[in-house]
Design an enzyme around this catalytic site. Structure first.
Site, PDB file in Angstrom:
ATOM      1  N   ASP A 100       0.863  -1.185   0.000  1.00 53.10           N
ATOM      2  CA  ASP A 100       0.000   0.000   0.000  1.00 53.10           C
ATOM      3  C   ASP A 100       0.900   1.237   0.000  1.00 53.10           C
ATOM      4  O   ASP A 100       1.483   1.591   1.030  1.00 53.10           O
ATOM      5  CB  ASP A 100      -0.913   0.012   1.224  1.00 53.10           C
ATOM      6  CG  ASP A 100      -2.025  -1.023   1.141  1.00 53.10           C
ATOM      7  OD1 ASP A 100      -1.740  -2.162   0.702  1.00 53.10           O
ATOM      8  OD2 ASP A 100      -3.166  -0.711   1.525  1.00 53.10           O
ATOM      9  N   LYS A 152      -6.625   3.696  -4.001  1.00 49.89           N
ATOM     10  CA  LYS A 152      -7.099   3.695  -2.608  1.00 49.89           C
ATOM     11  C   LYS A 152      -7.320   5.131  -2.145  1.00 49.89           C
ATOM     12  O   LYS A 152      -6.505   6.010  -2.421  1.00 49.89           O
ATOM     13  CB  LYS A 152      -6.058   2.977  -1.743  1.00 49.89           C
ATOM     14  CG  LYS A 152      -6.344   2.945  -0.254  1.00 49.89           C
ATOM     15  CD  LYS A 152      -5.259   2.133   0.454  1.00 49.89           C
ATOM     16  CE  LYS A 152      -5.338   2.274   1.953  1.00 49.89           C
ATOM     17  NZ  LYS A 152      -4.265   1.530   2.662  1.00 49.89           N
ATOM     18  N   LYS A 171     -10.124   0.644  -3.447  1.00 49.81           N
ATOM     19  CA  LYS A 171     -10.100   0.358  -2.010  1.00 49.81           C
ATOM     20  C   LYS A 171     -10.522   1.597  -1.234  1.00 49.81           C
ATOM     21  O   LYS A 171     -10.027   2.696  -1.472  1.00 49.81           O
ATOM     22  CB  LYS A 171      -8.708  -0.094  -1.576  1.00 49.81           C
ATOM     23  CG  LYS A 171      -8.598  -0.300  -0.053  1.00 49.81           C
ATOM     24  CD  LYS A 171      -7.257  -0.855   0.375  1.00 49.81           C
ATOM     25  CE  LYS A 171      -7.140  -0.891   1.889  1.00 49.81           C
ATOM     26  NZ  LYS A 171      -5.857  -1.464   2.358  1.00 49.81           N
TER      27      LYS A 171
END
Length: 241
Positions: free
Chosen positions: A95, A159, A188
Site C-alpha cells: 500500500d 485507494k 479500495k
C-alpha cells in the site's frame, strides 16, 4: 436469502495494524483476529511484516504493508528500498502513498515516475500494489488524473486514504474513482467503513477492499446475519481506520 456469502464480505477486508502505539502483543492478537475472520489481508507496520507473513502462511490471508506511509514524501529511492525489503519479508500486497506535495504542485511527471518505480518492483515479484491518493487533500481533477496514471501503470488498486489524514473514504470519491480508473484497476476504501452496513454500501459502489480496524464489529454481524457461528476474538487495530 442474502445475495452475498461470508467470504464475499470477509475477503473485502484489509485488517489494519498500523497505529504506532500498538504493542507486539496487540500485533500478535490482531493477526490472530484476521485469521479467525478469514479476511483478505493484514496491513501491518513494516517492522513486523516478516513475523506477520510467517504467521499468515497457509491461512489464505495475505501479508501487506505500507510504503511511503503516511505522507508520501519519501524519495523515490527510499520507497523502492521499502518495497524491496517488504517483498523480501514476504509481502504480497503493498500500500503505497503518492507524493502528495508533488500532486498538489502539479508535477505529474514526478508523480508518475514515483508510482511506476514501486509498481515495477511489486509486479516483478509477482505481487500486488495499492496506490493511496489521500483524497482529503485533493480536488476532483487531481483524483481523476491519479486514476488515469494508475490505470496506465497497471496498478492493482487505487485507494482513497491512509486513514491518518483529515478525512477518509466518501461515497462521492469512491464513485469518482470507480468511474475514472480502468476496469482492471480495483478500488479500495480506507477510513470511515466501521460497520456491516457501511461495508455493504461501498460494495454496491464497486469497492473490492476496505481498510478496517473494526473487523470484528463489521464481520461479526455478517456472520450472525448469515447464520454462522460467532467468533470469540478481541478487535485489535488502528484507530486511524
Amino acid at each position: 436469502m442474502s445475495d452475498y456469502s461470508y467470504h464475499d464480505l470477509s475477503k473485502m477486508i484489509d485488517h489494519s495494524l498500523l497505529n504506532p502505539t500498538l504493542t507486539v502483543d496487540d500485533l500478535e492478537s490482531g493477526i490472530e483476529l484476521a485469521i479467525a475472520y478469514e479476511v483478505a489481508s493484514v496491513c501491518i507496520m513494516p517492522y513486523y511484516l516478516k513475523r506477520c507473513a510467517e504467521k499468515l502462511k497457509g491461512t489464505g490471508v495475505a501479508a501487506s504493508t505500507t510504503i511511503g506511509f503516511p505522507h508520501g514524501g519519501h524519495t523515490t529511492a527510499i520507497k523502492q528500498a521499502e518495497a524491496q525489503r517488504a517483498i523480501d519479508d514476504g509481502c504480497e500486497e503493498l500500500d503505497m502513498v503518492v507524493n502528495i506535495s508533488k500532486v498538489l504542485s502539479g508535477d505529474w511527471q514526478y508523480v508518475q515516475s514515483d508510482i511506476a518505480a514501486v509498481v515495477e518492483i511489486a509486479h516483478a515479484a509477482g505481487q500486488k500494489i495499492k496506490v493511496i491518493f489521500e483524497n482529503c487533500y485533493l480536488n476532483d481533477e487531481q483524483k481523476i488524473k491519479l486514476c488515469q496514471i494508475c490505470t496506465e501503470l497497471k496498478a492493482d488498486w487505487v485507494k482513497t486514504s491512509t486513514g491518518y489524514g483529515t478525512g477518509g473514504a466518501t461515497h462521492d470519491d469512491l464513485k469518482l474513482m470507480r468511474q475514472h480508473a480502468g476496469e482492471q484497476v480495483q478500488v479500495k476504501a480506507a477510513g470511515g467503513v466501521r460497520d456491516l452496513e457501511g461495508l455493504l454500501a461501498v460494495r454496491e459502489l464497486g469497492v473490492s477492499r476496505c481498510g478496517a480496524s473494526r473487523t470484528a464489529e463489521i464481520l461479526g454481524p455478517a456472520r450472525e446475519r448469515l447464520g454462522m457461528p460467532m467468533i470469540n476474538a478481541t478487535a485489535t487495530g488502528s484507530a486511524g481506520y
